[in-house]
Design a protein around this motif. Structure first.
Motif, PDB file in Angstrom:
ATOM      1  N   GLU A  38      -3.432   8.364   6.076  1.00 50.87           N
ATOM      2  CA  GLU A  38      -3.591   7.211   6.962  1.00 50.87           C
ATOM      3  C   GLU A  38      -5.062   6.843   7.075  1.00 50.87           C
ATOM      4  OE1 GLU A  38      -0.778   7.140  10.491  1.00 50.87           O
ATOM      5  OE2 GLU A  38      -0.860   9.289  10.093  1.00 50.87           O
ATOM      6  N   GLY A  96       0.804  -1.220   0.000  1.00 48.99           N
ATOM      7  CA  GLY A  96       0.000   0.000   0.000  1.00 48.99           C
ATOM      8  C   GLY A  96       0.829   1.259   0.000  1.00 48.99           C
ATOM      9  N   ARG A 153      -6.218   6.408   3.446  1.00 53.24           N
ATOM     10  CA  ARG A 153      -5.189   5.568   2.843  1.00 53.24           C
ATOM     11  C   ARG A 153      -5.811   4.348   2.172  1.00 53.24           C
ATOM     12  NH1 ARG A 153      -1.929   1.115   4.490  1.00 53.24           N
ATOM     13  NH2 ARG A 153       0.105   1.136   3.438  1.00 53.24           N
ATOM     14  N   GLU A 154      -6.785   3.729   2.853  1.00 56.89           N
ATOM     15  CA  GLU A 154      -7.464   2.558   2.287  1.00 56.89           C
ATOM     16  C   GLU A 154      -8.155   2.914   0.964  1.00 56.89           C
ATOM     17  OE1 GLU A 154      -7.208  -0.638   3.334  1.00 56.89           O
ATOM     18  OE2 GLU A 154      -5.813   0.146   4.832  1.00 56.89           O
ATOM     19  N   GLU A 201      -8.777   5.507   6.854  1.00 60.47           N
ATOM     20  CA  GLU A 201      -9.737   5.304   5.765  1.00 60.47           C
ATOM     21  C   GLU A 201      -9.281   5.986   4.479  1.00 60.47           C
ATOM     22  OE1 GLU A 201     -13.696   6.396   6.922  1.00 60.47           O
ATOM     23  OE2 GLU A 201     -13.672   5.041   8.652  1.00 60.47           O
ATOM     24  N   TRP A 260      -5.468   3.350  -1.688  1.00 60.59           N
ATOM     25  CA  TRP A 260      -4.931   2.043  -2.057  1.00 60.59           C
ATOM     26  C   TRP A 260      -5.891   1.345  -3.025  1.00 60.59           C
ATOM     27  CZ3 TRP A 260      -3.016  -1.782   2.294  1.00 60.59           C
ATOM     28  CH2 TRP A 260      -2.217  -2.768   1.729  1.00 60.59           C
ATOM     29  N   LYS A 261      -7.181   1.403  -2.717  1.00 62.27           N
ATOM     30  CA  LYS A 261      -8.195   0.802  -3.586  1.00 62.27           C
ATOM     31  C   LYS A 261      -8.178   1.461  -4.967  1.00 62.27           C
ATOM     32  CE  LYS A 261     -13.117  -0.260  -3.834  1.00 62.27           C
ATOM     33  NZ  LYS A 261     -14.424  -0.139  -3.203  1.00 62.27           N
TER      34      LYS A 261
END
Length: 159
Positions: free
Chosen positions: A125, A84, A129-130, A127, A133-134
């Motif tokens: 960082e 990530g 970051r998630e 949510e 990444w998605k």
């Protein structure tokens, strides 16, 4: 383990030089940097001089995003996306981690005697970051290899 509030930072060793620029790292030049890694929280000398460390802090996240968006090699893209988007400064030679440590968390600059975060400029960082990444994973071609993509054996699923 020493208490951070009482920890005395060191100074460069005789003949120490930056692995990137090959410049001497000295007390006189005030280009010495130490890093602390998590979870051991041990301080160690960085193997890069101050200007290289600052350059990495300022550009490493942006460079990662650019690499993901511009690479034409799916193998490289998979390697970039595996862990990530980066949050903290990293370089296996400049900031070698102790066994069991996961990342650099804090930096100390001799020039001002101050500790500062090792978080990269622009890094996100949680949510955010998630979600990033998605979004970046959408650059992957899911139907297998592209022509010239030779990092996995056929049928191994890329794992």
């Amino acid at each position: 383990m020493p208490n951070n509030d009482q920890y005395e930072h060191g100074s460069p060793t005789e003949g120490m030089c930056c692995l990137c620029t090959m410049e001497d790292i000295t007390d006189e030049d005030e280009n010495y940097v130490e890093f602390q890694s998590y979870p051991s929280m041990k301080w160690k000398p960085a193997q890069f001089e101050l200007c290289v460390v600052q350059q990495l802090l300022d550009t490493q996240f942006e460079q990662y995003i650019k690499s993901v968006k511009t690479t034409d090699c799916q193998a490289t893209l998979r390697r970039l996306l595996k862990n990530g988007p980066p949050i903290y400064i990293s370089d296996k030679h400049g900031f070698p981690l102790e066994e069991g440590d996961t990342h650099v968390c804090t930096l100390w600059f001799a020039i001002d005697g101050q500790e500062r975060t090792a978080k990269l400029k622009g890094a996100v960082e949680g949510e955010e970051r998630e979600a990033l990444w998605k979004e970046l994973n959408e650059f992957l071609i899911e139907d297998g290899k592209e022509e010239g993509d030779d990092d996995t054996e056929e049928g191994d699923g890329g794992d």
